[in-house]
Design an enzyme around this catalytic site. Structure first.
Site, PDB file in Angstrom:
ATOM      1  N   ARG A 123       0.803  -1.218   0.000  1.00 51.45           N
ATOM      2  CA  ARG A 123       0.000   0.000   0.000  1.00 51.45           C
ATOM      3  C   ARG A 123       0.842   1.277   0.000  1.00 51.45           C
ATOM      4  NH1 ARG A 123      -3.498  -2.573   4.839  1.00 51.45           N
ATOM      5  NH2 ARG A 123      -1.539  -3.749   4.974  1.00 51.45           N
ATOM      6  N   GLY A 170       2.686 -14.029   4.830  1.00 53.52           N
ATOM      7  CA  GLY A 170       1.828 -13.619   5.937  1.00 53.52           C
ATOM      8  C   GLY A 170       2.576 -13.520   7.253  1.00 53.52           C
ATOM      9  N   ASN A 192       0.375   1.893   7.046  1.00 47.84           N
ATOM     10  CA  ASN A 192       0.263   1.057   5.856  1.00 47.84           C
ATOM     11  C   ASN A 192       0.374   1.832   4.556  1.00 47.84           C
ATOM     12  OD1 ASN A 192      -0.211  -1.346   7.363  1.00 47.84           O
ATOM     13  ND2 ASN A 192      -2.297  -0.638   7.736  1.00 47.84           N
ATOM     14  N   LYS A 198      31.786  26.432   1.757  1.00 50.81           N
ATOM     15  CA  LYS A 198      31.926  24.979   1.754  1.00 50.81           C
ATOM     16  C   LYS A 198      33.295  24.623   2.300  1.00 50.81           C
ATOM     17  CE  LYS A 198      34.024  22.634  -1.053  1.00 50.81           C
ATOM     18  NZ  LYS A 198      34.697  21.934  -2.165  1.00 50.81           N
ATOM     19  N   TYR A 250      38.999  25.328  -7.818  1.00 45.92           N
ATOM     20  CA  TYR A 250      38.970  24.151  -8.689  1.00 45.92           C
ATOM     21  C   TYR A 250      39.600  24.494 -10.027  1.00 45.92           C
ATOM     22  CZ  TYR A 250      36.898  19.983 -10.863  1.00 45.92           C
ATOM     23  OH  TYR A 250      36.677  18.785 -11.499  1.00 45.92           O
TER      24      TYR A 250
HETATM   25  C1  UD1 Z   1      -1.884  -6.790  10.849  1.00 43.00           C
HETATM   26  C2  UD1 Z   1      -2.757  -7.797  11.604  1.00 43.00           C
HETATM   27  C3  UD1 Z   1      -4.044  -7.099  12.033  1.00 43.00           C
HETATM   28  C4  UD1 Z   1      -3.702  -5.916  12.915  1.00 43.00           C
HETATM   29  C5  UD1 Z   1      -2.716  -4.970  12.247  1.00 43.00           C
HETATM   30  C6  UD1 Z   1      -2.179  -3.999  13.279  1.00 43.00           C
HETATM   31  C7  UD1 Z   1      -2.341 -10.074  10.711  1.00 43.00           C
HETATM   32  C8  UD1 Z   1      -2.815 -11.123   9.814  1.00 43.00           C
HETATM   33  N1  UD1 Z   1      -3.047  -8.926  10.748  1.00 43.00           N
HETATM   34  O1  UD1 Z   1      -2.558  -6.397   9.692  1.00 43.00           O
HETATM   35  O2  UD1 Z   1      -4.854  -8.016  12.759  1.00 43.00           O
HETATM   36  O3  UD1 Z   1      -4.877  -5.200  13.249  1.00 43.00           O
HETATM   37  O4  UD1 Z   1      -1.580  -5.689  11.712  1.00 43.00           O
HETATM   38  O5  UD1 Z   1      -1.396  -2.976  12.694  1.00 43.00           O
HETATM   39  O6  UD1 Z   1      -1.357 -10.256  11.402  1.00 43.00           O
HETATM   40  N2  UD1 Z   1       5.033  -8.925   7.607  1.00 43.00           N
HETATM   41  C9  UD1 Z   1       6.049  -9.839   7.405  1.00 43.00           C
HETATM   42  N3  UD1 Z   1       5.849 -10.861   6.521  1.00 43.00           N
HETATM   43  C10 UD1 Z   1       4.686 -11.042   5.856  1.00 43.00           C
HETATM   44  C11 UD1 Z   1       3.654 -10.100   6.072  1.00 43.00           C
HETATM   45  C12 UD1 Z   1       3.860  -9.059   6.957  1.00 43.00           C
HETATM   46  O7  UD1 Z   1       7.122  -9.709   8.003  1.00 43.00           O
HETATM   47  O8  UD1 Z   1       4.599 -12.000   5.082  1.00 43.00           O
HETATM   48  C13 UD1 Z   1       5.263  -7.799   8.551  1.00 43.00           C
HETATM   49  C14 UD1 Z   1       5.163  -6.451   7.867  1.00 43.00           C
HETATM   50  O9  UD1 Z   1       6.451  -6.005   7.453  1.00 43.00           O
HETATM   51  C15 UD1 Z   1       4.594  -5.558   8.966  1.00 43.00           C
HETATM   52  C16 UD1 Z   1       3.821  -6.515   9.855  1.00 43.00           C
HETATM   53  O10 UD1 Z   1       4.264  -7.815   9.531  1.00 43.00           O
HETATM   54  O11 UD1 Z   1       5.585  -4.917   9.707  1.00 43.00           O
HETATM   55  C17 UD1 Z   1       2.324  -6.393   9.656  1.00 43.00           C
HETATM   56  O12 UD1 Z   1       1.989  -6.669   8.318  1.00 43.00           O
HETATM   57  P1  UD1 Z   1       0.840  -5.861   7.555  1.00 43.00           P
HETATM   58  O13 UD1 Z   1       0.751  -6.401   6.172  1.00 43.00           O
HETATM   59  O14 UD1 Z   1       1.043  -4.416   7.712  1.00 43.00           O
HETATM   60  O15 UD1 Z   1      -0.446  -6.326   8.355  1.00 43.00           O
HETATM   61  P2  UD1 Z   1      -1.862  -5.588   8.482  1.00 43.00           P
HETATM   62  O16 UD1 Z   1      -2.643  -5.866   7.270  1.00 43.00           O
HETATM   63  O17 UD1 Z   1      -1.657  -4.197   8.874  1.00 43.00           O
HETATM   64 CA    CA Z   2       0.110  -2.915   9.173  1.00 46.31          CA
END
Ligand code: UD1
Ligand code: CA
Length: 454
Positions: free
Chosen positions: A16, A78, A228, A351, A387
Protein backbone atom coordinates in the site's frame (compact mmCIF):
# COMPACT_ATOMS: atom_id res chain seq x y z
CA UNK A 1 13.01 -6.96 33.84
CA UNK A 2 14.57 -10.33 33.06
CA UNK A 3 15.78 -10.88 29.54
CA UNK A 4 13.03 -12.04 27.23
CA UNK A 5 13.02 -12.78 23.54
CA UNK A 6 11.32 -10.55 21.03
CA UNK A 7 10.53 -10.98 17.35
CA UNK A 8 9.93 -7.96 15.11
CA UNK A 9 8.13 -8.57 11.83
CA UNK A 10 9.66 -6.44 9.10
CA UNK A 11 9.62 -8.59 5.98
CA UNK A 12 6.53 -7.22 4.29
CA UNK A 13 6.70 -5.25 1.08
CA UNK A 14 4.13 -2.76 2.21
CA UNK A 15 2.18 -2.90 -1.04
CA UNK A 16 0.00 0.00 0.00
CA UNK A 17 3.03 2.31 0.16
CA UNK A 18 3.65 1.84 -3.59
CA UNK A 19 7.38 2.21 -3.01
CA UNK A 20 10.77 0.78 -3.95
CA UNK A 21 11.76 1.20 -0.30
CA UNK A 22 10.61 -1.48 2.16
CA UNK A 23 7.81 -0.04 4.25
CA UNK A 24 9.55 -0.30 7.62
CA UNK A 25 12.37 1.95 6.32
CA UNK A 26 10.05 4.83 5.51
CA UNK A 27 10.88 7.68 7.84
CA UNK A 28 8.83 9.46 10.43
CA UNK A 29 10.51 12.68 11.56
CA UNK A 30 13.78 11.54 10.02
CA UNK A 31 13.98 8.01 11.41
CA UNK A 32 12.82 4.75 9.87
CA UNK A 33 9.56 3.65 11.50
CA UNK A 34 11.25 0.39 12.48
CA UNK A 35 13.85 2.27 14.53
CA UNK A 36 11.11 3.51 16.87
CA UNK A 37 9.94 -0.05 17.49
CA UNK A 38 13.49 -1.20 18.20
CA UNK A 39 14.05 1.73 20.60
CA UNK A 40 10.91 0.83 22.48
CA UNK A 41 12.06 -2.76 22.82
CA UNK A 42 15.50 -1.60 23.97
CA UNK A 43 13.79 0.55 26.61
CA UNK A 44 12.24 -2.57 28.15
CA UNK A 45 15.56 -4.41 28.07
CA UNK A 46 15.32 -6.27 24.77
CA UNK A 47 18.52 -5.15 23.11
CA UNK A 48 18.89 -7.84 20.46
CA UNK A 49 15.51 -8.82 19.08
CA UNK A 50 15.09 -11.21 16.16
CA UNK A 51 14.11 -9.15 13.13
CA UNK A 52 12.32 -10.99 10.35
CA UNK A 53 13.37 -9.44 7.06
CA UNK A 54 12.41 -10.38 3.53
CA UNK A 55 11.34 -7.90 0.90
CA UNK A 56 14.50 -5.86 0.15
CA UNK A 57 15.82 -7.42 3.34
CA UNK A 58 19.40 -6.41 2.70
CA UNK A 59 18.37 -2.76 2.72
CA UNK A 60 16.73 -3.27 6.09
CA UNK A 61 19.76 -5.08 7.44
CA UNK A 62 22.08 -2.34 6.15
CA UNK A 63 19.95 0.35 7.77
CA UNK A 64 19.80 -1.38 11.15
CA UNK A 65 23.33 -2.75 11.21
CA UNK A 66 24.75 -5.54 13.33
CA UNK A 67 23.82 -6.22 16.89
CA UNK A 68 20.45 -7.64 15.94
CA UNK A 69 19.59 -11.17 14.92
CA UNK A 70 17.98 -11.59 11.54
CA UNK A 71 15.68 -14.26 10.15
CA UNK A 72 14.88 -14.22 6.46
CA UNK A 73 11.39 -14.77 5.10
CA UNK A 74 12.04 -15.44 1.43
CA UNK A 75 8.42 -15.19 0.37
CA UNK A 76 5.98 -12.93 2.16
CA UNK A 77 3.27 -15.42 2.93
CA UNK A 78 1.83 -13.62 5.94
CA UNK A 79 2.57 -12.63 9.52
CA UNK A 80 2.18 -16.22 10.79
CA UNK A 81 4.63 -17.45 8.17
CA UNK A 82 7.02 -14.62 9.10
CA UNK A 83 7.18 -15.68 12.73
CA UNK A 84 7.83 -19.30 11.70
CA UNK A 85 11.11 -18.07 10.16
CA UNK A 86 12.23 -16.80 13.56
CA UNK A 87 11.74 -20.15 15.30
CA UNK A 88 15.28 -21.49 14.69
CA UNK A 89 16.58 -18.57 16.77
CA UNK A 90 14.25 -19.60 19.60
CA UNK A 91 15.50 -23.20 19.73
CA UNK A 92 15.70 -24.32 23.35
CA UNK A 93 13.98 -21.17 24.67
CA UNK A 94 10.89 -21.72 26.78
CA UNK A 95 10.02 -18.29 28.13
CA UNK A 96 7.76 -15.52 26.88
CA UNK A 97 8.20 -14.16 23.36
CA UNK A 98 7.19 -10.61 22.54
CA UNK A 99 5.98 -10.30 18.97
CA UNK A 100 5.79 -6.80 17.51
CA UNK A 101 4.98 -5.59 14.01
CA UNK A 102 7.55 -3.26 12.53
CA UNK A 103 4.95 -0.74 11.35
CA UNK A 104 3.61 0.28 14.77
CA UNK A 105 6.02 3.11 15.69
CA UNK A 106 4.04 4.79 18.47
CA UNK A 107 4.15 1.88 20.91
CA UNK A 108 5.48 2.96 24.29
CA UNK A 109 7.71 0.96 26.63
CA UNK A 110 5.13 1.40 29.41
CA UNK A 111 2.59 -0.42 27.29
CA UNK A 112 4.91 -3.38 26.77
CA UNK A 113 5.47 -3.50 30.54
CA UNK A 114 1.71 -3.45 31.11
CA UNK A 115 1.19 -6.18 28.54
CA UNK A 116 3.84 -8.40 30.12
CA UNK A 117 2.58 -7.77 33.66
CA UNK A 118 -0.96 -8.69 32.63
CA UNK A 119 0.30 -11.73 30.73
CA UNK A 120 2.06 -13.01 33.85
CA UNK A 121 -0.67 -12.19 36.32
CA UNK A 122 -3.23 -14.01 34.15
CA UNK A 123 -0.93 -16.97 33.58
CA UNK A 124 -1.96 -16.68 29.95
CA UNK A 125 -0.44 -18.59 27.04
CA UNK A 126 -0.85 -15.48 24.93
CA UNK A 127 -1.81 -11.89 25.63
CA UNK A 128 -2.77 -9.54 22.85
CA UNK A 129 -2.75 -5.77 22.79
CA UNK A 130 -5.95 -4.18 21.54
CA UNK A 131 -7.35 -0.71 20.99
CA UNK A 132 -10.82 0.76 20.78
CA UNK A 133 -10.99 2.95 17.70
CA UNK A 134 -13.72 5.20 16.39
CA UNK A 135 -12.69 4.11 12.93
CA UNK A 136 -11.40 0.53 13.06
CA UNK A 137 -11.11 0.14 9.30
CA UNK A 138 -8.04 -1.64 8.00
CA UNK A 139 -7.34 -3.49 11.23
CA UNK A 140 -8.09 -7.00 12.43
CA UNK A 141 -11.16 -6.96 14.72
CA UNK A 142 -11.06 -8.61 18.14
CA UNK A 143 -14.16 -10.73 18.71
CA UNK A 144 -15.13 -11.55 22.28
CA UNK A 145 -17.74 -13.89 23.68
CA UNK A 146 -20.63 -12.95 25.98
CA UNK A 147 -18.29 -13.15 28.99
CA UNK A 148 -15.88 -10.75 27.42
CA UNK A 149 -13.24 -13.36 26.68
CA UNK A 150 -11.30 -13.12 23.42
CA UNK A 151 -12.72 -15.59 20.93
CA UNK A 152 -10.72 -14.79 17.82
CA UNK A 153 -9.28 -12.06 15.62
CA UNK A 154 -10.83 -11.61 12.22
CA UNK A 155 -9.05 -9.69 9.46
CA UNK A 156 -11.09 -7.06 7.70
CA UNK A 157 -11.22 -8.81 4.31
CA UNK A 158 -12.57 -11.93 6.04
CA UNK A 159 -14.99 -10.14 8.35
CA UNK A 160 -18.76 -10.13 7.99
CA UNK A 161 -20.54 -6.75 7.96
CA UNK A 162 -21.47 -7.23 11.64
CA UNK A 163 -17.89 -8.13 12.54
CA UNK A 164 -16.69 -4.99 10.80
CA UNK A 165 -18.84 -2.99 13.19
CA UNK A 166 -16.59 -4.11 16.06
CA UNK A 167 -14.41 -1.21 17.22
CA UNK A 168 -11.85 -3.23 19.17
CA UNK A 169 -8.84 -3.89 16.97
CA UNK A 170 -5.68 -5.97 17.15
CA UNK A 171 -2.79 -3.57 17.75
CA UNK A 172 -0.08 -5.89 16.44
CA UNK A 173 1.77 -6.70 19.65
CA UNK A 174 1.64 -9.98 21.54
CA UNK A 175 3.22 -11.75 24.49
CA UNK A 176 3.20 -15.49 23.80
CA UNK A 177 4.71 -18.45 25.63
CA UNK A 178 7.28 -19.91 23.28
CA UNK A 179 6.02 -23.50 23.51
CA UNK A 180 2.44 -22.45 22.82
CA UNK A 181 3.63 -20.31 19.91
CA UNK A 182 5.44 -23.25 18.28
CA UNK A 183 2.44 -25.53 18.65
CA UNK A 184 -0.08 -23.00 17.37
CA UNK A 185 1.92 -22.18 14.25
CA UNK A 186 1.61 -25.80 13.03
CA UNK A 187 -2.12 -25.34 12.72
CA UNK A 188 -2.02 -22.31 10.41
CA UNK A 189 -3.62 -22.55 6.98
CA UNK A 190 -3.77 -19.83 4.32
CA UNK A 191 -7.51 -20.39 3.95
CA UNK A 192 -8.60 -16.75 3.96
CA UNK A 193 -9.33 -13.83 1.64
CA UNK A 194 -5.65 -12.89 1.34
CA UNK A 195 -4.31 -16.46 1.02
CA UNK A 196 -1.84 -15.81 3.83
CA UNK A 197 -0.71 -17.54 7.00
CA UNK A 198 -2.11 -15.17 9.62
CA UNK A 199 -0.46 -14.88 13.01
CA UNK A 200 -3.89 -13.88 14.25
CA UNK A 201 -5.13 -17.41 13.46
CA UNK A 202 -2.53 -18.74 15.89
CA UNK A 203 -4.53 -17.01 18.61
CA UNK A 204 -7.65 -18.88 17.51
CA UNK A 205 -5.64 -22.12 17.46
CA UNK A 206 -4.53 -21.51 21.05
CA UNK A 207 -8.11 -20.89 22.20
CA UNK A 208 -9.29 -24.00 20.39
CA UNK A 209 -6.56 -25.93 22.15
CA UNK A 210 -7.84 -24.79 25.54
CA UNK A 211 -5.16 -22.20 26.22
CA UNK A 212 -5.84 -18.94 28.02
CA UNK A 213 -5.63 -15.85 25.84
CA UNK A 214 -5.74 -12.50 27.64
CA UNK A 215 -6.02 -9.00 26.24
CA UNK A 216 -4.86 -5.54 27.29
CA UNK A 217 -6.43 -2.39 25.85
CA UNK A 218 -3.89 0.39 25.13
CA UNK A 219 -4.28 3.64 26.98
CA UNK A 220 -3.90 6.10 24.12
CA UNK A 221 -5.53 5.96 20.71
CA UNK A 222 -2.48 7.04 18.76
CA UNK A 223 -0.30 4.30 20.13
CA UNK A 224 -1.73 1.38 18.23
CA UNK A 225 -1.67 3.10 14.87
CA UNK A 226 -0.19 0.92 12.15
CA UNK A 227 1.38 2.59 9.12
CA UNK A 228 0.26 1.06 5.86
CA UNK A 229 -0.01 3.89 3.34
CA UNK A 230 1.52 7.26 2.51
CA UNK A 231 -1.53 8.93 4.04
CA UNK A 232 -0.92 6.99 7.27
CA UNK A 233 2.72 8.06 7.06
CA UNK A 234 1.83 11.76 6.72
CA UNK A 235 -0.53 11.55 9.70
CA UNK A 236 2.14 9.76 11.72
CA UNK A 237 4.69 12.42 10.77
CA UNK A 238 2.33 15.17 11.94
CA UNK A 239 1.57 13.41 15.22
CA UNK A 240 5.23 12.66 15.92
CA UNK A 241 6.23 16.22 15.03
CA UNK A 242 3.61 17.64 17.38
CA UNK A 243 4.98 15.48 20.17
CA UNK A 244 8.58 16.54 19.43
CA UNK A 245 7.65 20.24 19.34
CA UNK A 246 5.67 19.88 22.58
CA UNK A 247 8.79 18.44 24.20
CA UNK A 248 10.93 21.33 22.90
CA UNK A 249 8.41 23.92 24.10
CA UNK A 250 8.25 22.26 27.52
CA UNK A 251 12.04 22.68 27.67
CA UNK A 252 11.85 26.43 27.02
CA UNK A 253 11.90 26.80 23.24
CA UNK A 254 9.51 29.28 21.61
CA UNK A 255 7.86 27.83 18.52
CA UNK A 256 5.93 30.65 16.87
CA UNK A 257 3.89 28.39 14.64
CA UNK A 258 4.08 24.67 15.38
CA UNK A 259 2.12 23.93 12.20
CA UNK A 260 4.91 25.46 10.14
CA UNK A 261 7.92 24.13 12.02
CA UNK A 262 9.50 20.77 11.20
CA UNK A 263 11.85 18.83 13.42
CA UNK A 264 13.44 15.43 13.29
CA UNK A 265 13.60 13.11 16.25
CA UNK A 266 16.89 13.63 18.08
CA UNK A 267 17.22 17.35 17.29
CA UNK A 268 18.17 19.39 20.35
CA UNK A 269 17.31 23.06 20.89
CA UNK A 270 18.36 25.24 23.83
CA UNK A 271 16.32 27.45 26.11
CA UNK A 272 14.89 30.76 24.88
CA UNK A 273 15.66 29.95 21.28
CA UNK A 274 12.90 31.11 18.96
CA UNK A 275 11.91 28.95 16.00
CA UNK A 276 10.21 31.07 13.33
CA UNK A 277 7.86 29.65 10.71
CA UNK A 278 9.38 27.64 7.90
CA UNK A 279 12.16 26.27 10.08
CA UNK A 280 13.23 22.71 9.25
CA UNK A 281 15.63 21.06 11.71
CA UNK A 282 16.97 17.74 10.51
CA UNK A 283 19.32 14.93 11.43
CA UNK A 284 21.56 15.47 14.43
CA UNK A 285 21.12 19.24 14.55
CA UNK A 286 21.92 20.83 17.90
CA UNK A 287 21.04 24.48 18.59
CA UNK A 288 22.15 26.45 21.61
CA UNK A 289 20.31 28.87 23.90
CA UNK A 290 18.85 32.19 22.86
CA UNK A 291 19.09 31.71 19.11
CA UNK A 292 16.68 32.97 16.47
CA UNK A 293 16.17 30.41 13.72
CA UNK A 294 14.08 31.16 10.63
CA UNK A 295 11.91 32.21 9.06
CA UNK A 296 12.83 29.86 6.27
CA UNK A 297 15.84 27.98 7.62
CA UNK A 298 16.83 24.42 6.81
CA UNK A 299 19.47 23.01 9.15
CA UNK A 300 20.73 19.46 8.62
CA UNK A 301 23.30 17.98 11.02
CA UNK A 302 24.16 21.53 12.08
CA UNK A 303 25.69 22.64 15.35
CA UNK A 304 24.72 26.17 16.34
CA UNK A 305 26.16 28.05 19.31
CA UNK A 306 24.26 30.27 21.73
CA UNK A 307 22.75 33.50 20.48
CA UNK A 308 23.14 32.80 16.77
CA UNK A 309 20.70 34.07 14.16
CA UNK A 310 19.86 32.18 10.96
CA UNK A 311 17.37 33.68 8.52
CA UNK A 312 16.26 32.24 5.14
CA UNK A 313 19.33 30.05 4.83
CA UNK A 314 20.50 26.46 4.47
CA UNK A 315 23.13 24.97 6.77
CA UNK A 316 24.34 21.40 6.22
CA UNK A 317 26.85 19.46 8.34
CA UNK A 318 28.44 22.66 9.58
CA UNK A 319 29.15 24.49 12.82
CA UNK A 320 27.97 28.03 13.56
CA UNK A 321 29.70 29.72 16.48
CA UNK A 322 28.14 31.73 19.26
CA UNK A 323 26.51 35.00 18.25
CA UNK A 324 27.02 34.49 14.53
CA UNK A 325 24.49 35.81 12.03
CA UNK A 326 23.64 33.87 8.90
CA UNK A 327 21.50 35.13 6.05
CA UNK A 328 19.28 36.10 4.61
CA UNK A 329 19.91 33.76 1.67
CA UNK A 330 23.15 32.07 2.64
CA UNK A 331 24.21 28.50 1.96
CA UNK A 332 26.60 26.70 4.28
CA UNK A 333 27.53 23.43 2.62
CA UNK A 334 29.22 20.57 4.50
CA UNK A 335 32.41 21.19 6.43
CA UNK A 336 32.01 24.84 7.40
CA UNK A 337 33.18 25.88 10.85
CA UNK A 338 32.28 29.42 11.76
CA UNK A 339 33.85 31.04 14.79
CA UNK A 340 32.05 33.43 17.12
CA UNK A 341 30.23 36.56 15.96
CA UNK A 342 30.82 35.78 12.30
CA UNK A 343 28.52 37.34 9.70
CA UNK A 344 27.58 35.49 6.54
CA UNK A 345 25.22 37.48 4.41
CA UNK A 346 23.23 37.73 1.25
CA UNK A 347 23.89 35.01 -1.32
CA UNK A 348 27.16 33.89 0.22
CA UNK A 349 28.04 30.23 -0.30
CA UNK A 350 30.57 28.52 1.94
CA UNK A 351 31.93 24.98 1.75
CA UNK A 352 34.65 23.15 3.66
CA UNK A 353 35.91 26.35 5.22
CA UNK A 354 37.00 27.51 8.64
CA UNK A 355 36.14 31.13 9.40
CA UNK A 356 37.62 32.96 12.38
CA UNK A 357 35.83 35.10 14.96
CA UNK A 358 34.18 38.35 13.83
CA UNK A 359 34.94 37.78 10.16
CA UNK A 360 32.37 39.07 7.65
CA UNK A 361 31.43 37.31 4.44
CA UNK A 362 28.68 39.22 2.74
CA UNK A 363 27.12 39.78 -0.65
CA UNK A 364 27.50 37.04 -3.25
CA UNK A 365 30.80 35.53 -2.16
CA UNK A 366 32.01 31.96 -2.59
CA UNK A 367 34.41 30.68 0.02
CA UNK A 368 35.31 27.01 -0.51
CA UNK A 369 38.24 24.90 0.72
CA UNK A 370 39.55 27.80 2.74
CA UNK A 371 40.95 28.78 6.10
CA UNK A 372 40.00 32.33 6.97
CA UNK A 373 41.30 34.01 10.12
CA UNK A 374 39.62 36.34 12.60
CA UNK A 375 38.48 39.87 11.86
CA UNK A 376 38.70 39.43 8.10
CA UNK A 377 36.48 41.43 5.80
CA UNK A 378 35.52 39.61 2.63
CA UNK A 379 34.24 42.10 0.06
CA UNK A 380 31.23 41.58 -2.16
CA UNK A 381 31.61 39.04 -4.93
CA UNK A 382 34.86 37.54 -3.64
CA UNK A 383 35.55 34.06 -4.99
CA UNK A 384 38.03 31.45 -3.86
CA UNK A 385 38.77 29.84 -7.22
CA UNK A 386 39.39 26.43 -5.70
CA UNK A 387 38.97 24.15 -8.69
CA UNK A 388 41.28 24.00 -11.68
CA UNK A 389 39.17 21.44 -13.47
CA UNK A 390 40.97 18.51 -11.91
CA UNK A 391 41.81 19.18 -8.27
CA UNK A 392 40.49 21.30 -5.43
CA UNK A 393 43.02 23.71 -3.91
CA UNK A 394 43.12 25.52 -0.60
CA UNK A 395 43.01 29.25 0.15
CA UNK A 396 44.38 30.79 3.34
CA UNK A 397 43.38 34.28 4.43
CA UNK A 398 45.01 35.35 7.66
CA UNK A 399 43.70 37.48 10.52
CA UNK A 400 42.68 41.04 9.80
CA UNK A 401 43.04 40.82 6.02
CA UNK A 402 40.83 43.04 3.89
CA UNK A 403 39.66 41.41 0.68
CA UNK A 404 38.35 44.00 -1.76
CA UNK A 405 35.15 43.48 -3.67
CA UNK A 406 35.28 41.03 -6.54
CA UNK A 407 38.69 39.62 -5.66
CA UNK A 408 39.46 36.31 -7.38
CA UNK A 409 41.74 34.21 -5.19
CA UNK A 410 43.31 31.58 -7.44
CA UNK A 411 44.06 28.68 -5.10
CA UNK A 412 46.39 27.47 -3.80
CA UNK A 413 47.08 30.92 -2.45
CA UNK A 414 47.69 32.74 0.81
CA UNK A 415 46.81 36.26 1.86
CA UNK A 416 48.90 37.22 4.88
CA UNK A 417 47.92 38.90 8.10
CA UNK A 418 46.49 42.36 7.64
CA UNK A 419 47.06 42.26 3.87
CA UNK A 420 44.76 44.10 1.47
CA UNK A 421 43.53 43.20 -1.98
CA UNK A 422 42.07 45.86 -4.21
CA UNK A 423 38.66 45.64 -5.81
CA UNK A 424 38.64 43.37 -8.83
CA UNK A 425 42.12 41.99 -8.27
CA UNK A 426 43.01 38.52 -9.48
CA UNK A 427 45.39 37.11 -6.89
CA UNK A 428 47.61 34.29 -8.12
CA UNK A 429 50.56 34.61 -5.79
CA UNK A 430 50.98 34.92 -2.05
CA UNK A 431 50.26 38.35 -0.62
CA UNK A 432 52.65 38.72 2.33
CA UNK A 433 51.68 39.96 5.75
CA UNK A 434 50.64 43.62 5.48
CA UNK A 435 51.00 43.48 1.68
CA UNK A 436 48.74 45.08 -0.86
CA UNK A 437 47.60 43.39 -4.06
CA UNK A 438 45.88 45.54 -6.62
CA UNK A 439 44.33 44.39 -9.86
CA UNK A 440 44.45 46.06 -13.22
CA UNK A 441 42.20 49.11 -13.02
CA UNK A 442 39.97 49.76 -15.99
CA UNK A 443 41.43 52.26 -18.46
CA UNK A 444 39.31 55.33 -18.96
CA UNK A 445 39.05 56.24 -22.63
CA UNK A 446 37.31 59.35 -23.85
CA UNK A 447 36.47 58.74 -27.54
CA UNK A 448 33.97 61.39 -28.40
CA UNK A 449 32.84 64.70 -27.13
CA UNK A 450 29.69 64.80 -25.09
CA UNK A 451 27.17 67.51 -25.66
CA UNK A 452 26.77 69.49 -22.55
CA UNK A 453 23.02 69.89 -22.26
CA UNK A 454 23.18 72.80 -19.86
C1 UD1 B 1 -1.88 -6.79 10.85
C2 UD1 B 1 -2.76 -7.80 11.60
C3 UD1 B 1 -4.04 -7.10 12.03
C4 UD1 B 1 -3.70 -5.92 12.92
C5 UD1 B 1 -2.72 -4.97 12.25
C6 UD1 B 1 -2.18 -4.00 13.28
C7 UD1 B 1 -2.34 -10.07 10.71
C8 UD1 B 1 -2.82 -11.12 9.81
N1 UD1 B 1 -3.05 -8.93 10.75
O1 UD1 B 1 -2.56 -6.40 9.69
O2 UD1 B 1 -4.85 -8.02 12.76
O3 UD1 B 1 -4.88 -5.20 13.25
O4 UD1 B 1 -1.58 -5.69 11.71
O5 UD1 B 1 -1.40 -2.98 12.69
O6 UD1 B 1 -1.36 -10.26 11.40
N2 UD1 B 1 5.03 -8.92 7.61
C9 UD1 B 1 6.05 -9.84 7.40
N3 UD1 B 1 5.85 -10.86 6.52
C10 UD1 B 1 4.69 -11.04 5.86
C11 UD1 B 1 3.65 -10.10 6.07
C12 UD1 B 1 3.86 -9.06 6.96
O7 UD1 B 1 7.12 -9.71 8.00
O8 UD1 B 1 4.60 -12.00 5.08
C13 UD1 B 1 5.26 -7.80 8.55
C14 UD1 B 1 5.16 -6.45 7.87
O9 UD1 B 1 6.45 -6.01 7.45
C15 UD1 B 1 4.59 -5.56 8.97
C16 UD1 B 1 3.82 -6.51 9.85
O10 UD1 B 1 4.26 -7.82 9.53
O11 UD1 B 1 5.59 -4.92 9.71
C17 UD1 B 1 2.32 -6.39 9.66
O12 UD1 B 1 1.99 -6.67 8.32
P1 UD1 B 1 0.84 -5.86 7.55
O13 UD1 B 1 0.75 -6.40 6.17
O14 UD1 B 1 1.04 -4.42 7.71
O15 UD1 B 1 -0.45 -6.33 8.35
P2 UD1 B 1 -1.86 -5.59 8.48
O16 UD1 B 1 -2.64 -5.87 7.27
O17 UD1 B 1 -1.66 -4.20 8.87
CA1 CA C 1 0.11 -2.91 9.17
Amino acid sequence: MREIEAVVLAAGKGKRMVSALPKVLHSICGRPMLAYVLDTLAAVGVSAPIVVIGHEGEQVRAALGDGLRYAVQEEQLGTGHAIMQALPHLEGYSGTVLVVYGDVPFLRPETIETLLAHHRSQGASATILTDLRDDPSGYGRVLRDANGNVRRIVEEPDASPQEREVREINAGMYAIECGALRDSLHALQPANAQGEYYLTDAITALLDGGHTVAAVVVASGQEATGINSRADLARAEAAMRTALLDTLMAAGVTVLDPQATYVHAGVRVGRDTVLHPGTVLEGRTVIGDGCAIGPGARLTDAEVGNGATIVYSTVTASTVGEGSRIGPYSHLRPGVRLGRFVEVGNFAELKNATIGDRTKVHHMSYIGDATVGAGVNIGAGTVTCNYDGRTKHHTIIEDGAFIGSDTMLIAPVRVGRGAVTGAGSVVRREVPQGGVAVGMPARVIRRRPVNDAS
